[in-house]
Write a protein that holds these residues in place. Structure first.
Motif, short mmCIF file in Angstrom:
data_model
loop_
_atom_site.label_atom_id
_atom_site.label_comp_id
_atom_site.label_asym_id
_atom_site.label_seq_id
_atom_site.Cartn_x
_atom_site.Cartn_y
_atom_site.Cartn_z
N ILE A 154 -11.98 -4.78 14.21
CA ILE A 154 -10.58 -4.48 13.90
C ILE A 154 -10.42 -2.97 13.73
N HIS A 155 -9.59 -2.36 14.57
CA HIS A 155 -9.47 -0.90 14.55
C HIS A 155 -8.07 -0.40 14.18
N GLY B 200 -10.49 -6.32 0.81
CA GLY B 200 -9.91 -6.17 2.15
C GLY B 200 -9.93 -7.38 3.04
N THR B 201 -10.30 -8.54 2.54
CA THR B 201 -10.39 -9.71 3.41
C THR B 201 -9.02 -10.15 3.93
N ILE B 202 -7.99 -10.10 3.06
CA ILE B 202 -6.65 -10.43 3.53
C ILE B 202 -6.14 -9.34 4.47
N THR B 203 -6.40 -8.11 4.10
CA THR B 203 -5.93 -6.95 4.87
C THR B 203 -6.43 -7.00 6.31
N VAL B 204 -7.72 -7.26 6.46
CA VAL B 204 -8.31 -7.32 7.80
C VAL B 204 -7.69 -8.45 8.61
N ASP B 205 -7.46 -9.60 7.96
CA ASP B 205 -6.80 -10.70 8.65
C ASP B 205 -5.39 -10.30 9.10
N LEU B 206 -4.65 -9.63 8.23
CA LEU B 206 -3.28 -9.25 8.57
C LEU B 206 -3.24 -8.36 9.81
N PRO C 295 -1.31 -6.74 16.28
CA PRO C 295 -2.26 -6.05 17.16
C PRO C 295 -1.73 -4.76 17.76
N GLU C 296 -0.42 -4.62 17.89
CA GLU C 296 0.18 -3.39 18.42
C GLU C 296 0.67 -2.48 17.30
N GLY C 297 0.46 -2.92 16.07
CA GLY C 297 0.90 -2.16 14.91
C GLY C 297 -0.27 -1.58 14.15
N HIS C 298 -0.11 -1.49 12.83
CA HIS C 298 -1.14 -0.88 12.01
C HIS C 298 -1.05 -1.41 10.59
N VAL C 299 -2.21 -1.56 9.93
CA VAL C 299 -2.25 -2.02 8.54
C VAL C 299 -3.00 -0.99 7.70
#
Length: 269
Positions: A86-87, A49-55, A60-64
């Motif tokens: 990161i939420h 999840g390291t790339i995922t968290v960065d993305l 910031p107004e969206g979602h991953v």
């Protein structure tokens, strides 16, 4: 369709440590200019999840959503997101061959070093395309093991390269996936495919030490090792020899390795 290939690296601690060094900047830089704050992103095969968290910081107004077949490694990914505050993110277990999402669910669907390990990369790209919104993007990045470049030119590293190729193919994957990405994308139905190439380069002493130590351990303890032995591709003695070659490489003051990856960004019409 269930996945027919076996993940060559597996999830030994030595593998997760290596993958844990990946970031959006060093592994998904080609995608970042396309991201907008409101976007909804799916990261297929997210691993630790390291790339995922960065993305998630780029939308910031969206979602991953990070999707991973092996749920056992997701608690660490969730903890990483929590530690960074990161939420706008979630991690779920699932198979990208049969995504549970409705058509047109995401603005961006991304995978990193995944398509080389699957039995039908074209079908997976089609499934990624299905859940991508019209006008949205499907992006992928994969290495090409045959064009790794290193110094010093130790014969043992060529043996490692050959062995890796044989193990990956035994597992049902394509270790030289990078060169095929754009072709797979077009066969998956994409008409607009942008292609780029970037490379990891390890030349600083601390980088060389890290990569050397990782492959010393991965050669004899990871799923790569087990597959090689179980299928008669190599003996433990062979693998211990390769581990020592990686040690020898890492001890050279001029050691250097470049790992190129091809990248595609495909727009859904």
């Amino acid at each position: 369709m269930a996945e027919t290939a076996t993940y060559t690296h597996g999830h030994h601690a030595s593998v997760l440590r290596t993958h844990g060094q990946r970031t959006a900047l060093n592994s998904a830089k080609f995608l970042l200019p396309y991201l907008k704050p409101h976007m909804k992103v799916l990261d297929v095969g997210c691993g630790p999840g390291t790339i995922t968290v960065d993305l998630a910081t780029y939308v910031p107004e969206g979602h991953v959503t990070g999707l991973e077949m092996v749920g056992d490694i997701l608690p660490g990914a969730r903890q990483l997101a929590e530690s960074r505050g990161i939420h706008n993110i979630e991690f779920v277990t699932g198979d990208a061959n049969t995504l549970t999402y409705a058509d047109d669910s995401f603005d961006v669907v991304f995978c990193h070093q995944v398509l080389q390990h699957v039995g039908d990369p074209i079908a997976m790209l089609q499934e990624m395309k299905r859940v991508c919104k019209k006008g949205g993007l499907v992006a992928a990045r994969d290495a090409d093991y045959s064009v790794f470049m290193w110094y010093p030119e130790l014969p043992g590293l060529r043996r490692w390269q050959d062995l890796y190729d044989r193990v990956a193919r035994k597992n049902g994957g394509e270790p030289n996936a990078g060169r095929y990405l754009h072709v797979w994308a077009r066969k998956a139905g994409f008409q607009e495919v942008a292609c780029t190439v970037s490379s990891w380069c390890f030349a600083k002493p601390e980088e060389v030490k890290w990569w050397s130590e990782a492959w010393q351990e991965r050669s004899v303890k990871s799923a790569f090792c087990k597959t090689a032995i179980d299928n008669g591709i190599a003996t433990m003695e062979d693998l211990e020899g390769l581990s020592q070659v990686w040690k020898q490489w890492g001890e050279d003051t001029d050691a250097f390795i470049s790992i190129p990856s091809a990248e595609i960004v495909c727009r859904k019409q």
